[in-house]
Design a protein around this motif. Structure first.
Motif, PDB file in Angstrom:
ATOM      1  N   ASP A   1       0.836  -1.195   0.000  1.00 36.74           N
ATOM      2  CA  ASP A   1       0.000   0.000   0.000  1.00 36.74           C
ATOM      3  C   ASP A   1       0.875   1.250   0.000  1.00 36.74           C
ATOM      4  O   ASP A   1       2.095   1.173   0.144  1.00 36.74           O
ATOM      5  CB  ASP A   1      -0.927  -0.006   1.218  1.00 36.74           C
ATOM      6  CG  ASP A   1      -2.029  -1.049   1.103  1.00 36.74           C
ATOM      7  OD1 ASP A   1      -2.542  -1.231  -0.013  1.00 36.74           O
ATOM      8  OD2 ASP A   1      -2.351  -1.691   2.123  1.00 36.74           O
TER       9      ASP A   1
ATOM     10  N   ASN B   1      -5.790  -3.706  -5.990  1.00 32.23           N
ATOM     11  CA  ASN B   1      -6.472  -3.668  -4.690  1.00 32.23           C
ATOM     12  C   ASN B   1      -5.603  -3.027  -3.606  1.00 32.23           C
ATOM     13  O   ASN B   1      -5.588  -3.467  -2.454  1.00 32.23           O
ATOM     14  CB  ASN B   1      -6.906  -5.075  -4.257  1.00 32.23           C
ATOM     15  CG  ASN B   1      -8.099  -5.041  -3.303  1.00 32.23           C
ATOM     16  OD1 ASN B   1      -8.900  -4.106  -3.321  1.00 32.23           O
ATOM     17  ND2 ASN B   1      -8.213  -6.048  -2.452  1.00 32.23           N
ATOM     18  N   GLU B   2      -4.888  -1.971  -3.985  1.00 27.42           N
ATOM     19  CA  GLU B   2      -4.050  -1.230  -3.048  1.00 27.42           C
ATOM     20  C   GLU B   2      -4.749   0.072  -2.661  1.00 27.42           C
ATOM     21  O   GLU B   2      -5.648   0.551  -3.378  1.00 27.42           O
ATOM     22  CB  GLU B   2      -2.684  -0.923  -3.669  1.00 27.42           C
ATOM     23  CG  GLU B   2      -1.880  -2.175  -3.980  1.00 27.42           C
ATOM     24  CD  GLU B   2      -0.672  -1.916  -4.859  1.00 27.42           C
ATOM     25  OE1 GLU B   2       0.101  -2.867  -5.089  1.00 27.42           O
ATOM     26  OE2 GLU B   2      -0.505  -0.765  -5.331  1.00 27.42           O
ATOM     27  N   VAL B   3      -4.337   0.644  -1.527  1.00 25.36           N
ATOM     28  CA  VAL B   3      -4.912   1.906  -1.059  1.00 25.36           C
ATOM     29  C   VAL B   3      -3.791   2.909  -0.812  1.00 25.36           C
ATOM     30  O   VAL B   3      -2.625   2.542  -0.708  1.00 25.36           O
ATOM     31  CB  VAL B   3      -5.739   1.713   0.232  1.00 25.36           C
ATOM     32  CG1 VAL B   3      -6.855   0.709   0.013  1.00 25.36           C
ATOM     33  CG2 VAL B   3      -4.851   1.287   1.391  1.00 25.36           C
TER      34      VAL B   3
ATOM     35  N   PRO C   1      -9.608   4.702  -3.908  1.00 21.36           N
ATOM     36  CA  PRO C   1      -9.247   4.027  -2.645  1.00 21.36           C
ATOM     37  C   PRO C   1      -8.266   4.853  -1.823  1.00 21.36           C
ATOM     38  O   PRO C   1      -7.114   4.490  -1.633  1.00 21.36           O
ATOM     39  CB  PRO C   1      -8.615   2.714  -3.132  1.00 21.36           C
ATOM     40  CG  PRO C   1      -7.994   3.074  -4.448  1.00 21.36           C
ATOM     41  CD  PRO C   1      -8.917   4.100  -5.062  1.00 21.36           C
TER      42      PRO C   1
ATOM     43  N   ASP D   1      -9.974  -1.588   4.491  1.00 21.61           N
ATOM     44  CA  ASP D   1     -10.932  -2.565   3.969  1.00 21.61           C
ATOM     45  C   ASP D   1     -12.114  -1.866   3.288  1.00 21.61           C
ATOM     46  O   ASP D   1     -12.624  -2.344   2.263  1.00 21.61           O
ATOM     47  CB  ASP D   1     -11.450  -3.458   5.099  1.00 21.61           C
ATOM     48  CG  ASP D   1     -10.401  -4.442   5.598  1.00 21.61           C
ATOM     49  OD1 ASP D   1      -9.391  -4.651   4.884  1.00 21.61           O
ATOM     50  OD2 ASP D   1     -10.576  -4.996   6.713  1.00 21.61           O
TER      51      ASP D   1
ATOM     52  N   ARG E   1     -10.848  -0.814  -0.078  1.00 14.90           N
ATOM     53  CA  ARG E   1     -10.605  -1.968  -0.961  1.00 14.90           C
ATOM     54  C   ARG E   1     -11.907  -2.551  -1.506  1.00 14.90           C
ATOM     55  O   ARG E   1     -11.927  -3.207  -2.546  1.00 14.90           O
ATOM     56  CB  ARG E   1      -9.836  -3.052  -0.209  1.00 14.90           C
ATOM     57  CG  ARG E   1      -8.403  -2.700   0.120  1.00 14.90           C
ATOM     58  CD  ARG E   1      -7.657  -3.913   0.676  1.00 14.90           C
ATOM     59  NE  ARG E   1      -6.710  -3.540   1.716  1.00 14.90           N
ATOM     60  CZ  ARG E   1      -5.502  -3.027   1.501  1.00 14.90           C
ATOM     61  NH1 ARG E   1      -5.104  -2.829   0.268  1.00 14.90           N
ATOM     62  NH2 ARG E   1      -4.709  -2.713   2.510  1.00 14.90           N
TER      63      ARG E   1
END
Length: 391
Positions: free
Chosen positions: A113, A188-190, A218, A272, A275
């Protein structure tokens, strides 16, 4: 036979005597592997449920968090000393008191991340993977610094860490941009985008909110509310100090930023949320800095020494974690003392390196302007001075 037995016993006892008494004591303790703790419930905005109000802490994680926070604390105190000795010049903003924020945030996300923050960045530099050596050497402007001595206090970088930004609030739109890249790449990274309560009143923060919500980016917008923007209290600078509600159309939560476990659980919840493709979220961390805004600010002209001491004695993040672990038999006081000694040695070694490592050569002044570009000339302070720029 008697002589052989005597010699054997002597060797055994001499081996025991060589071990420090504290190590023998620690080795003989029956530690708990983990413990469950109640943590302060977060204030919520536009959210039906928030982070849990209990959490499990393992002995291994607890000792790791303690070592990290203690390292950041000692590193910042040494930076204060080096600044007063004039090894460090220019701007220098210390984060002692706010250790639970940077350690808890890192504990709540993945190494893949992304993080971007303001100029109060030393702690996050460390939790993102930079060594104490490279941080202190950067502060003293040495070649062994994480930016080769060219960035200083406000411009340090690591993998998936984008600074250290000297312009108040400028990291807000940049963090939204990093979050856009996260969404575009589909991994799916923030991105955690940190700013202070003073920067929360900047227009560019509101613009970043709007774009992030519009595109469902995100991005976890994190306001580190240490109660003072420079020398002005939040109440005197903001019409509303509910910074977690500032997103208006973006959900938010307010977190106890002096408790590393609260920060960890809230960060996991926020990450979460992002994501799951719900868009951005705003997180306010209620925290406190022990030093002034910067090294030019004594920090006691707009707040009392008693106020600072009250926070130290009641809410210090390192003390809170240590007490919890001792009371729940996750560790002993002697073990923490050993960690303290090891941390002090690490910091002292880093200080020696940061004060003896050579400064970068003058001819390297124009290097690294671009990451991948043919060499070219850069004008110096006059038209007759030229420097070569290399990637």
């Amino acid at each position: 036979m008697k002589k052989i037995l005597t010699a054997t016993v002597s060797r055994v006892w001499s081996g025991v005597a060589q071990k420090p008494a504290s190590r023998v004591l620690v080795a003989s303790c029956n530690f708990s592997k983990d413990a469950t703790f109640e943590i302060k419930k977060c204030d919520l905005y536009r959210l039906e449920e928030g982070p849990p109000d209990t959490t499990v802490l393992t002995r291994e994680d607890g000792l790791k968090y303690y070592r990290m926070m203690q390292t950041i604390r000692r590193m910042e105190l040494k930076a204060d000393q080096l600044y007063k000795q004039k090894f460090i010049r220019g701007f220098c903003h210390l984060c002692d008191g706010q250790e639970a924020c940077c350690v808890g945030l890192e504990a709540g996300i993945n190494p893949t991340d992304h993080v971007i923050t303001s100029y109060r960045a030393h702690g996050l530099c460390y939790t993102r993977g930079l060594s104490v050596r490279s941080i202190l050497a950067e502060l003293t402007g040495r070649k062994g610094g994480c930016a080769n001595g060219k960035g200083g206090s406000m411009h340090m970088y690591a993998k998936n860490f984008y600074g250290g930004n000297g312009i108040v609030g400028a990291q807000g739109p940049l963090g939204a941009g990093v979050a856009l890249a996260c969404k575009y790449k589909g991994k799916n990274e923030v991105c955690l985008t940190l700013y202070g309560d003073g920067a929360a009143n900047q227009g560019q923060i509101a613009e970043a909110y709007n774009m992030a919500a519009l595109w469902k980016l995100p991005c976890v917008f994190i306001c580190e509310n240490n109660l003072y923007g420079m020398g002005t209290s939040a109440e005197r600078a903001a019409a509303s100090t509910d910074y977690y509600k500032r997103g208006n159309f973006i959900p938010g939560l307010r977190v106890d930023g002096m408790d590393v476990l609260c920060v960890r659980e809230a960060t996991r919840f926020a990450a979460d949320y992002c994501r799951s493709e719900k868009g951005p979220i705003v997180m306010e961390l209620l925290t406190y800095r022990y030093h002034g805004h910067s090294m030019s600010d004594p920090g006691v002209s707009y707040r009392t020494r008693q106020e600072i001491q009250n926070v130290r004695s009641k809410s210090d993040p390192i003390m809170l974690l240590k007490n919890r672990m001792v009371d729940s038999k996750l560790a002993t006081i002697e073990e923490f003392k050993e960690i303290d000694v090891e941390v002090r040695k690490e910091i002292d070694d880093a200080v020696h390196f940061a004060t003896t490592d050579p400064e970068p050569a003058l001819e390297e002044l124009g290097h690294h302007i671009y990451c991948d570009n043919p060499p070219f000339e850069v004008r110096g302070t006059s038209q007759w001075i030229k420097f070569k720029s290399l990637p």
